[in-house]
Design a protein around this motif. Structure first.
Motif, PDB file in Angstrom:
ATOM      1  N   TYR A   6      -4.785  -4.126   6.161  1.00  0.00           N
ATOM      2  CA  TYR A   6      -4.660  -5.154   5.281  1.00  0.00           C
ATOM      3  C   TYR A   6      -5.202  -6.224   5.568  1.00  0.00           C
ATOM      4  O   TYR A   6      -5.280  -6.719   6.848  1.00  0.00           O
ATOM      5  CB  TYR A   6      -3.071  -5.379   5.574  1.00  0.00           C
ATOM      6  CG  TYR A   6      -2.268  -6.683   4.742  1.00  0.00           C
ATOM      7  CD1 TYR A   6      -2.355  -6.811   3.394  1.00  0.00           C
ATOM      8  CD2 TYR A   6      -1.828  -7.605   5.826  1.00  0.00           C
ATOM      9  CE1 TYR A   6      -1.815  -8.121   2.861  1.00  0.00           C
ATOM     10  CE2 TYR A   6      -1.256  -8.884   5.167  1.00  0.00           C
ATOM     11  CZ  TYR A   6      -1.345  -9.017   3.598  1.00  0.00           C
ATOM     12  OH  TYR A   6      -0.712 -10.405   3.213  1.00  0.00           O
ATOM     13  N   ARG A  12      -7.529  -5.400   1.003  1.00  0.00           N
ATOM     14  CA  ARG A  12      -7.315  -4.331   1.429  1.00  0.00           C
ATOM     15  C   ARG A  12      -8.589  -3.747   1.790  1.00  0.00           C
ATOM     16  O   ARG A  12      -9.568  -3.699   1.186  1.00  0.00           O
ATOM     17  CB  ARG A  12      -6.473  -3.277   1.078  1.00  0.00           C
ATOM     18  CG  ARG A  12      -6.795  -3.062  -0.335  1.00  0.00           C
ATOM     19  CD  ARG A  12      -5.675  -2.025  -1.156  1.00  0.00           C
ATOM     20  NE  ARG A  12      -5.860  -2.292  -2.785  1.00  0.00           N
ATOM     21  CZ  ARG A  12      -6.890  -1.667  -3.406  1.00  0.00           C
ATOM     22  NH1 ARG A  12      -7.629  -0.994  -2.912  1.00  0.00           N
ATOM     23  NH2 ARG A  12      -6.522  -1.767  -4.698  1.00  0.00           N
ATOM     24  N   ASP A  41       4.326  -1.392  -0.177  1.00  0.00           N
ATOM     25  CA  ASP A  41       2.998  -1.679   0.241  1.00  0.00           C
ATOM     26  C   ASP A  41       2.291  -2.757  -0.814  1.00  0.00           C
ATOM     27  O   ASP A  41       1.522  -3.491  -0.253  1.00  0.00           O
ATOM     28  CB  ASP A  41       1.969  -0.381   0.360  1.00  0.00           C
ATOM     29  CG  ASP A  41       2.498   0.686   1.598  1.00  0.00           C
ATOM     30  OD1 ASP A  41       2.926   0.212   2.605  1.00  0.00           O
ATOM     31  OD2 ASP A  41       2.664   1.763   1.051  1.00  0.00           O
ATOM     32  N   LEU A  45       0.917  -6.468  -0.234  1.00  0.00           N
ATOM     33  CA  LEU A  45      -0.441  -6.897  -0.741  1.00  0.00           C
ATOM     34  C   LEU A  45      -0.354  -8.125  -1.596  1.00  0.00           C
ATOM     35  O   LEU A  45      -1.238  -8.983  -1.758  1.00  0.00           O
ATOM     36  CB  LEU A  45      -1.266  -5.702  -1.637  1.00  0.00           C
ATOM     37  CG  LEU A  45      -1.749  -4.698  -0.611  1.00  0.00           C
ATOM     38  CD1 LEU A  45      -2.254  -3.231  -1.604  1.00  0.00           C
ATOM     39  CD2 LEU A  45      -2.924  -5.168   0.319  1.00  0.00           C
ATOM     40  N   PRO A  54      -2.916  -9.958   8.811  1.00  0.00           N
ATOM     41  CA  PRO A  54      -4.252  -9.194   8.437  1.00  0.00           C
ATOM     42  C   PRO A  54      -4.373  -8.562   9.744  1.00  0.00           C
ATOM     43  O   PRO A  54      -4.158  -8.952  10.926  1.00  0.00           O
ATOM     44  CB  PRO A  54      -5.230 -10.482   8.399  1.00  0.00           C
ATOM     45  CG  PRO A  54      -3.995 -11.536   7.644  1.00  0.00           C
ATOM     46  CD  PRO A  54      -2.741 -11.333   8.483  1.00  0.00           C
ATOM     47  N   LEU A  58      -1.636  -0.278   7.147  1.00  0.00           N
ATOM     48  CA  LEU A  58      -0.466  -0.023   6.124  1.00  0.00           C
ATOM     49  C   LEU A  58       0.031   1.499   6.144  1.00  0.00           C
ATOM     50  O   LEU A  58      -0.481   2.282   6.736  1.00  0.00           O
ATOM     51  CB  LEU A  58      -0.534  -0.542   4.784  1.00  0.00           C
ATOM     52  CG  LEU A  58      -0.985  -2.076   4.668  1.00  0.00           C
ATOM     53  CD1 LEU A  58      -1.168  -2.190   2.979  1.00  0.00           C
ATOM     54  CD2 LEU A  58      -0.030  -2.693   5.267  1.00  0.00           C
ATOM     55  N   TYR A 328      -5.091   3.387  -4.202  1.00  0.00           N
ATOM     56  CA  TYR A 328      -4.219   2.223  -4.572  1.00  0.00           C
ATOM     57  C   TYR A 328      -4.457   1.558  -6.064  1.00  0.00           C
ATOM     58  O   TYR A 328      -3.374   1.123  -6.468  1.00  0.00           O
ATOM     59  CB  TYR A 328      -4.563   0.970  -3.577  1.00  0.00           C
ATOM     60  CG  TYR A 328      -3.848   0.824  -2.331  1.00  0.00           C
ATOM     61  CD1 TYR A 328      -2.601  -0.034  -2.378  1.00  0.00           C
ATOM     62  CD2 TYR A 328      -3.896   1.825  -1.194  1.00  0.00           C
ATOM     63  CE1 TYR A 328      -1.836   0.140  -1.314  1.00  0.00           C
ATOM     64  CE2 TYR A 328      -3.158   1.581  -0.075  1.00  0.00           C
ATOM     65  CZ  TYR A 328      -1.983   0.814  -0.088  1.00  0.00           C
ATOM     66  OH  TYR A 328      -1.012   0.642   0.824  1.00  0.00           O
TER      67      TYR A 328
END
Length: 346
Positions: A6, A12, A41, A45, A54, A58, A328
């Motif tokens: 992250y 990401r 998740d 984000l 940061p 994850l 993702y």
């Protein structure tokens, strides 16, 4: 090794990170064999979970093989195939002694992919490994088992059990993502008279029917209130499960429930929702919230082995472990991709 890192809201990357190492005698290191992405998740984000900083790896749902254990781990050996729970439990604090592992004050709770590095990586460190992993029978596939890391116990405990679903109830589930669909599966264990699922995506409503919903309502086209009242002699639902996490869906849930009914909030909320006490105070409602404790995971695993839980259609997309960025993108756009649950395997 590599992991999904992250980088702040909207950022990401699948990048090189240090290998995990034993930090506490109760730790174990696993090779990640199967892992998935959670709606939480996506909330991270979006910047909805500011505790995640940061640089964090994850992920909190994985199946893996034990490659190393700390000196304080007594129940695991190298080579064991295990489910890594989304909740870590010290087993000693007041809350763990009560089975409320999600509220652990001994360094556990929801920490993977939140307060410590998670499992969306090639290897991962699992704290309190004896209490936070479950050995898997050979007949249970990695793909089925990974669904028990979070979505099944979350839907069952925070939705169905907190909502006190009973035989003959009318149960409304707002949201047909993985959590909502898992709520359909686990609500059916209690023989409700009707299961109604509300969502704005037609493909997810079709999935809800496949998992056992009796009635589906297309939000934005159909009127949820009219649909529920027509099934309940104008009373409203006995139980309404919120499985989205927006102010609008929470307020819809409180409108759909009957006097004396129960609203079980499961969704992760990133913005305030209005609680209309000016209307609700007189209706004798019970509203529950909760973080999963995963006390039900062994029972759910037994039901999976016995064939009482049909999860075969939950996973819609499969990727290699190095395809996290694409996975993702697919998971975050279900209207276009049709994704329910995605699984990445090593």
């Amino acid at each position: 090794m590599k992991g999904l890192v992250y980088g702040g809201p909207g950022a990401r990357s699948w990048t090189e990170i240090p290998d995990p190492a034993i930090r506490d005698p109760r730790d174990a290191i696993i090779r990640v064999d199967a892992v998935t992405i959670c709606g939480t998740d996506l909330h991270i984000l979006a910047g909805d979970v500011p505790e995640v900083k940061p640089g964090r790896v994850l992920g909190h749902e994985a199946v893996g093989t034990v490659v190393e254990t700390g000196s304080g781990v007594g129940g695991l050996t190298t080579g064991d195939r295990v489910l890594a729970s989304c909740i870590s439990a010290c087993g000693i604090c007041r809350f763990c002694r009560d089975g409320a592992y999600g509220q652990c004050r001994g360094g556990g709770g929801w920490i993977l992919g939140h307060l410590i590095d998670g499992v969306q990586s090639e290897f991962a460190r699992i704290p309190f490994a004896d209490l936070s992993t479950y050995k898997l029978p050979e007949r249970v596939s990695n793909e089925a088992a990974v669904l028990l890391a979070d979505i099944l116990p979350t839907s069952y405990e925070v939705g169905v059990l907190n909502g006190r679903v009973r035989p003959g109830d009318t149960v409304v589930i707002v949201g047909a993502g993985p959590i909502g669909l898992a709520a359909v599966v686990t609500a059916r264990l209690f023989s409700p008279a009707h299961i109604v699922v509300i969502d704005k995506a037609e493909n997810r409503l079709q999935a809800a029917k496949m998992f056992g919903a009796d009635t589906t309502v297309l939000a934005g086209t159909d009127d949820p209130l009219s649909a529920v009242r027509s099934l309940t002699a104008d009373l409203g639902a006995d139980v309404v499960i919120e499985a989205v996490g927006t102010p609008q869906t929470f307020e819809l849930c409180t409108a759909l429930v009957r006097p004396g009914g129960r609203v079980a909030n499961v969704g992760v909320h990133g913005k305030p929702a209005t609680l209309h006490l000016e209307d609700l105070w007189i209706r004798n409602l019970t509203i529950t919230t909760g973080l999963v404790d995963t006390y039900s995971t062994p029972k759910l695993l037994d039901m999976l082995v016995a064939g009482q839980l049909d999860l075969g259609h939950m996973v819609t997309h499969r990727f290699g472990l190095g395809e996290f960025m694409r996975a993702y993108d697919v998971f975050a756009d279900p209207a276009r991709s049709g994704a329910l649950k995605v699984v990445l395997a090593g």
